[in-house]
Write a protein that holds these residues in place. Structure first.
Motif, PDB file in Angstrom:
ATOM      1  N   GLU A  43       0.837  -1.210   0.000  1.00  0.00           N
ATOM      2  CA  GLU A  43       0.000   0.000   0.000  1.00  0.00           C
ATOM      3  C   GLU A  43       0.866   1.253   0.000  1.00  0.00           C
ATOM      4  O   GLU A  43       1.836   1.360   0.752  1.00  0.00           O
ATOM      5  N   LYS A  44       0.508   2.220  -0.860  1.00  0.00           N
ATOM      6  CA  LYS A  44       1.225   3.484  -0.969  1.00  0.00           C
ATOM      7  C   LYS A  44       0.405   4.587  -0.323  1.00  0.00           C
ATOM      8  O   LYS A  44      -0.760   4.788  -0.680  1.00  0.00           O
ATOM      9  N   ILE A  45       1.025   5.307   0.608  1.00  0.00           N
ATOM     10  CA  ILE A  45       0.286   6.270   1.421  1.00  0.00           C
ATOM     11  C   ILE A  45       0.968   7.640   1.363  1.00  0.00           C
ATOM     12  O   ILE A  45       2.058   7.816   1.942  1.00  0.00           O
ATOM     13  N   PRO A  46       0.375   8.621   0.676  1.00  0.00           N
ATOM     14  CA  PRO A  46       0.934   9.984   0.699  1.00  0.00           C
ATOM     15  C   PRO A  46       0.746  10.575   2.102  1.00  0.00           C
ATOM     16  O   PRO A  46      -0.344  10.495   2.679  1.00  0.00           O
ATOM     17  N   VAL A  47       1.800  11.166   2.632  1.00  0.00           N
ATOM     18  CA  VAL A  47       1.741  11.710   3.992  1.00  0.00           C
ATOM     19  C   VAL A  47       2.397  13.085   4.014  1.00  0.00           C
ATOM     20  O   VAL A  47       3.505  13.265   3.489  1.00  0.00           O
ATOM     21  N   SER A  48       1.739  14.031   4.634  1.00  0.00           N
ATOM     22  CA  SER A  48       2.310  15.354   4.808  1.00  0.00           C
ATOM     23  C   SER A  48       3.556  15.247   5.687  1.00  0.00           C
ATOM     24  O   SER A  48       3.567  14.497   6.667  1.00  0.00           O
ATOM     25  N   MET A  49       4.598  15.982   5.367  1.00  0.00           N
ATOM     26  CA  MET A  49       5.844  15.902   6.127  1.00  0.00           C
ATOM     27  C   MET A  49       5.642  16.234   7.595  1.00  0.00           C
ATOM     28  O   MET A  49       6.285  15.646   8.468  1.00  0.00           O
ATOM     29  N   ASP A  50       4.743  17.166   7.882  1.00  0.00           N
ATOM     30  CA  ASP A  50       4.550  17.550   9.275  1.00  0.00           C
ATOM     31  C   ASP A  50       3.721  16.527  10.059  1.00  0.00           C
ATOM     32  O   ASP A  50       3.549  16.653  11.269  1.00  0.00           O
ATOM     33  N   GLN A  51       3.215  15.489   9.358  1.00  0.00           N
ATOM     34  CA  GLN A  51       2.447  14.433  10.032  1.00  0.00           C
ATOM     35  C   GLN A  51       3.236  13.134  10.211  1.00  0.00           C
ATOM     36  O   GLN A  51       2.730  12.159  10.776  1.00  0.00           O
ATOM     37  N   LEU A  52       4.484  13.112   9.747  1.00  0.00           N
ATOM     38  CA  LEU A  52       5.276  11.885   9.785  1.00  0.00           C
ATOM     39  C   LEU A  52       5.426  11.333  11.197  1.00  0.00           C
ATOM     40  O   LEU A  52       5.377  10.119  11.413  1.00  0.00           O
ATOM     41  N   ASP A  53       5.629  12.223  12.177  1.00  0.00           N
ATOM     42  CA  ASP A  53       5.836  11.768  13.550  1.00  0.00           C
ATOM     43  C   ASP A  53       4.633  11.007  14.093  1.00  0.00           C
ATOM     44  O   ASP A  53       4.767  10.196  15.021  1.00  0.00           O
ATOM     45  N   HIS A  54       3.457  11.259  13.530  1.00  0.00           N
ATOM     46  CA  HIS A  54       2.246  10.569  13.978  1.00  0.00           C
ATOM     47  C   HIS A  54       1.937   9.347  13.118  1.00  0.00           C
ATOM     48  O   HIS A  54       1.488   8.325  13.627  1.00  0.00           O
ATOM     49  N   VAL A  55       2.203   9.460  11.812  1.00  0.00           N
ATOM     50  CA  VAL A  55       1.800   8.398  10.885  1.00  0.00           C
ATOM     51  C   VAL A  55       2.757   7.207  10.924  1.00  0.00           C
ATOM     52  O   VAL A  55       2.319   6.045  10.905  1.00  0.00           O
ATOM     53  N   VAL A  56       4.063   7.472  11.006  1.00  0.00           N
ATOM     54  CA  VAL A  56       5.037   6.374  10.977  1.00  0.00           C
ATOM     55  C   VAL A  56       4.822   5.374  12.119  1.00  0.00           C
ATOM     56  O   VAL A  56       4.751   4.163  11.874  1.00  0.00           O
ATOM     57  N   PRO A  57       4.708   5.822  13.372  1.00  0.00           N
ATOM     58  CA  PRO A  57       4.485   4.832  14.440  1.00  0.00           C
ATOM     59  C   PRO A  57       3.182   4.068  14.283  1.00  0.00           C
ATOM     60  O   PRO A  57       3.111   2.871  14.600  1.00  0.00           O
ATOM     61  N   ARG A  58       2.138   4.743  13.776  1.00  0.00           N
ATOM     62  CA  ARG A  58       0.858   4.061  13.578  1.00  0.00           C
ATOM     63  C   ARG A  58       0.981   2.984  12.519  1.00  0.00           C
ATOM     64  O   ARG A  58       0.471   1.866  12.688  1.00  0.00           O
ATOM     65  N   LEU A  59       1.692   3.289  11.431  1.00  0.00           N
ATOM     66  CA  LEU A  59       1.855   2.312  10.366  1.00  0.00           C
ATOM     67  C   LEU A  59       2.723   1.135  10.813  1.00  0.00           C
ATOM     68  O   LEU A  59       2.425  -0.022  10.501  1.00  0.00           O
ATOM     69  N   LEU A  60       3.808   1.429  11.521  1.00  0.00           N
ATOM     70  CA  LEU A  60       4.669   0.343  12.007  1.00  0.00           C
ATOM     71  C   LEU A  60       3.902  -0.575  12.941  1.00  0.00           C
ATOM     72  O   LEU A  60       4.030  -1.807  12.883  1.00  0.00           O
ATOM     73  N   ASP A  61       3.093   0.005  13.791  1.00  0.00           N
ATOM     74  CA  ASP A  61       2.279  -0.797  14.709  1.00  0.00           C
ATOM     75  C   ASP A  61       1.265  -1.635  13.932  1.00  0.00           C
ATOM     76  O   ASP A  61       1.030  -2.805  14.265  1.00  0.00           O
ATOM     77  N   ASP A  62       0.714  -1.059  12.890  1.00  0.00           N
ATOM     78  CA  ASP A  62      -0.280  -1.791  12.095  1.00  0.00           C
ATOM     79  C   ASP A  62       0.370  -2.927  11.322  1.00  0.00           C
ATOM     80  O   ASP A  62      -0.212  -4.016  11.199  1.00  0.00           O
ATOM     81  N   VAL A  63       1.579  -2.694  10.793  1.00  0.00           N
ATOM     82  CA  VAL A  63       2.299  -3.768  10.100  1.00  0.00           C
ATOM     83  C   VAL A  63       2.566  -4.922  11.064  1.00  0.00           C
ATOM     84  O   VAL A  63       2.362  -6.100  10.734  1.00  0.00           O
ATOM     85  N   GLN A  64       3.027  -4.592  12.266  1.00  0.00           N
ATOM     86  CA  GLN A  64       3.311  -5.618  13.279  1.00  0.00           C
ATOM     87  C   GLN A  64       2.057  -6.460  13.561  1.00  0.00           C
ATOM     88  O   GLN A  64       2.114  -7.691  13.555  1.00  0.00           O
ATOM     89  N   LYS A  65       0.947  -5.791  13.801  1.00  0.00           N
ATOM     90  CA  LYS A  65      -0.297  -6.498  14.125  1.00  0.00           C
ATOM     91  C   LYS A  65      -0.824  -7.285  12.927  1.00  0.00           C
ATOM     92  O   LYS A  65      -1.318  -8.412  13.073  1.00  0.00           O
ATOM     93  N   SER A  66      -0.707  -6.704  11.750  1.00  0.00           N
ATOM     94  CA  SER A  66      -1.228  -7.366  10.552  1.00  0.00           C
ATOM     95  C   SER A  66      -0.468  -8.646  10.236  1.00  0.00           C
ATOM     96  O   SER A  66      -1.061  -9.652   9.825  1.00  0.00           O
ATOM     97  N   LEU A  67       0.852  -8.620  10.432  1.00  0.00           N
ATOM     98  CA  LEU A  67       1.649  -9.819  10.191  1.00  0.00           C
ATOM     99  C   LEU A  67       1.250 -10.936  11.147  1.00  0.00           C
ATOM    100  O   LEU A  67       1.143 -12.108  10.767  1.00  0.00           O
TER     101      LEU A  67
END
Length: 478
Positions: A369-393
C-alpha cells in the motif's frame, strides 16, 4: 506486489517449491553465506543484526527477572558427559569429539558442546553449598555443535547460536515455576516481537528432552503448514543433581538435592521469521525485530535539494526508529527491489514533486500500500503504520494457522487430512507411546505438544479407540 527486477524474479515461487524459495531468500537477502565447512554458515551482517535484536530483547527480559549471564567452556570431558545416562544417550548420535591436541592423542576425549547441562552441573557442585546460595539464575549466550546429517540454513546446522538458561532451586515447586515463567517469556517473544503465533504446551514423554522430568514447548506453524519448535523449557527435577551429587544444607542444616531447569531458543527463530512472513519478493520482517524499520529512498536525488531533505528527514526520525537512507547511485527501481528483498517494513520515497507539495510517499512492505503523507504528520503516521504492520503480520500468520488446523476422530480421517493438506491436527490420545509411534509410522506426523488449552474433541484415542487422556496437536515439522 509487482516484481521489479531480475534479482527478485530469481526467487522461486513459494507455492511451487517452498524449500527452494526458502534457500533463495536466505542467500538473496544476504542473511548467510555458505562456507567450506559442511553444515556451517557465515551469518552476514544483516542476518546477524536480526539475531542481535532477538538477543537484545530476550537478554533484557531475562535480566529484568533476575538472570545473570555467564560463559562456560565449549569442551566437555567424556567422563563428565557420561554421568547422566539418559542425557548422554540422547545426544550421542550428534556429538562431535576432539581426540587430539596438536599431534598428541588426548588421554580423554573432549565433546564439543552440544548443550551445557553437564558443565553447569559441575559448576553448581562447586559453588552451591547452602540454601543461601539459591536460586542460581544463570544464562549463557554461545554456539553449540550437533553433527547433523542433513542441514538447512538456520533450521538445522552443525553449529548454531543460541541462549541456554540453567537454573538451580531449593524446591521442585520453584523449579516448575521457573520452567513455566520462561516458557511464557518465549511465547511473548514469538507473538509480541516476532509476530509468530504459538501454541504452548507439554511434550509427550517420547518427545521430552533427554534427562528431563518435564519438557514444555512453544510450537509455531509455518506458511506451508509444517510445525517449527520455537523454544523449549525443561524441568529436570533432581535427576541431574543426584547424578552429579549437587547438595546444599537447608535451613534445618539437612542436606538436600537441588532442583534444576534448562531452557533455550536459537537462530532457528530467524528461519521461523522467514517461513512465517516471507513472500515471493523476499523477506517480510515485523517492525519490532527489523534491523531497519524505515528506509528512505530519494527520487531524482541528483536534483537540487532532494538529498538535503532526505537527510533532514533521516535526522528528524532517527531518534525514534531504526532508519537508513539509501543515497547510492542505483536506480530507484533497483533500490525498491533490494529493500523489499530485505523485508524492511516501511519505505519512504521523497522527490522534487514531493518536496514541492511538502509530502512524502510511504510504502508498506507487507501489503504494498502506498500512502501519501504530509511531512509535518510523519511523527504521527510512521508509528501508527509500524504498529499496524506488526499487528497485521501476526493476524495473517494466525489466520493461516487457523485455516490449516483440523480435527480428527479416527485414523482414517487423520491420514486423509494430512494427505490433502499439511497442517496441524487436533486429536485425542490415550497416553500410550505405542499409539504415538503408530501415528508417526502411518502418517509421518509427530506429537507437537499437549496444549495447556485442552479441547474435548472426543472421548476416545484417535489411534486405538481406548479412553483418551489428552488432546494433542500433531503435525509434520522442521
Amino acid at each position: 506486489m509487482a516484481k521489479n527486477t531480475a534479482q527478485v524474479e530469481a526467487i522461486t515461487n513459494r507455492e511451487v517449491d517452498f524449500a527452494k524459495w526458502y534457500t533463495d531468500i536466505v542467500t538473496k537477502a544476504e542473511l548467510v553465506e555458505y562456507t567450506a565447512v559442511r553444515g556451517c554458515l557465515t551469518l552476514l551482517p544483516y542476518g546477524y543484526a536480526i539475531w542481535e535484536n532477538i538477543q537484545r530483547t530476550l537478554d533484557g527480559w531475562l535480566k529484568d527477572i533476575g538472570h545473570e549471564n555467564v560463559y562456560l567452556p565449549m569442551f566437555i570431558p567424556e567422563s563428565l558427559l557420561q554421568k547422566e545416562k539418559d542425557h548422554v544417550e540422547g545426544f550421542a548420535p550428534e556429538v562431535a569429539w576432539v581426540t587430539h591436541g596438536g599431534d598428541a592423542e588426548l588421554t580423554e576425549r573432549l565433546c564439543v558442546r552440544p548443550t551445557s547441562e553437564t558443565l553447569f552441573c559441575d559448576l553448581y557442585a562447586h559453588i552451591i553449598h547452602s540454601y543461601r546460595d539459591l536460586p542460581k539464575l544463570y544464562n549463557q549466550w554461545c554456539s553449540v555443535v550437533r553433527w547433523e546429517k542433513t542441514t538447512r540454513p538456520f533450521l538445522r546446522t552443525v553449529e548454531f547460536l543460541w541462549q541456554e538458561g540453567h537454573t538451580a532451586h531449593a524446591t521442585l515447586e520453584d523449579a516448575e515455576a521457573e520452567t513455566l515463567r520462561i516458557l511464557n517469556l518465549y511465547a511473548a517473544l514469538c507473538e509480541n516481537v516476532l509476530a509468530i503465533p504459538v501454541i504452548s504446551g507439554q511434550k509427550t514423554d517420547k518427545e521430552r528432552f533427554a534427562g528431563a522430568k518435564t519438557t514444555y514447548t512453544v510450537e509455531a506453524m509455518m506458511h506451508d503448514g509444517k510445525a517449527l519448535q520455537s523454544g523449549t523449557s525443561h524441568n529436570f527435577g533432581d535427576g541431574f543433581a543426584r547424578a552429579f551429587d549437587i547438595q546444599f544444607s537447608d535451613q534445618n542444616n539437612q542436606l538436600q538435592y537441588i532442583y534444576q531447569t534448562s531452557w533455550g531458543v536459537s537462530t532457528r527463530l530467524i528461519g521461523g521469521l522467514i517461513m512465517t512472513h516471507g513472500d515471493d519478493n523476499g523477506l517480510v520482517l515485523p517492525p519490532k525485530i527489523a534491523p531497519t524499520q524505515l528506509i528512505i529512498v530519494p527520487i531524482a536525488q541528483h536534483k537540487e535539494g532532494v538529498l538535503d531533505v532526505a537527510h533532514t528527514l533521516q535526522y528528524r526520525l532517527s531518534d525514534l526508529y531504526r532508519i537508513k537512507l539509501d543515497d547510492s547511485d542505483k536506480t530507484p527501481g533497483w533500490k525498491f527491489s533490494e529493500h523489499e528483498m530485505k523485508g524492511i517494513p516501511l519505505r519512504l520515497e521523497v522527490g522534487p514533486k514531493d518536496i514541492e507539495n511538502q509530502q512524502v510517499l510511504l510504502v508498506r512492505r507487507d501489503t504494498g500500500e502506498k500512502i501519501p503523507v504530509s511531512m509535518d504528520q510523519l511523527d504521527h503516521v510512521v508509528p501508527r503504520l509500524l504498529d499496524d504492520v506488526q499487528k497485521s503480520l501476526y493476524e495473517k500468520a494466525r489466520a493461516n494457522r487457523e485455516a490449516r488446523t483440523f480435527h480428527a476422530d479416527n485414523m482414517a480421517d487423520f491420514a486423509s487430512l494430512l494427505e490433502q493438506q499439511t497442517g496441524f491436527i487436533k486429536a485425542m490420545w490415550c497416553g500410550d507411546q505405542a499409539c504415538e509411534d503408530r501415528i508417526r509410522e502411518q502418517t509421518t506426523a509427530t506429537s507437537r505438544c499437549i496444549p495447556f488449552a485442552q479441547e474435548q474433541i472426543s472421548d476416545h484415542c484417535v489411534c486405538c479407540g481406548k479412553p483418551a487422556k489428552h488432546m494433542v496437536v500433531w503435525g509434520k515439522s522442521y
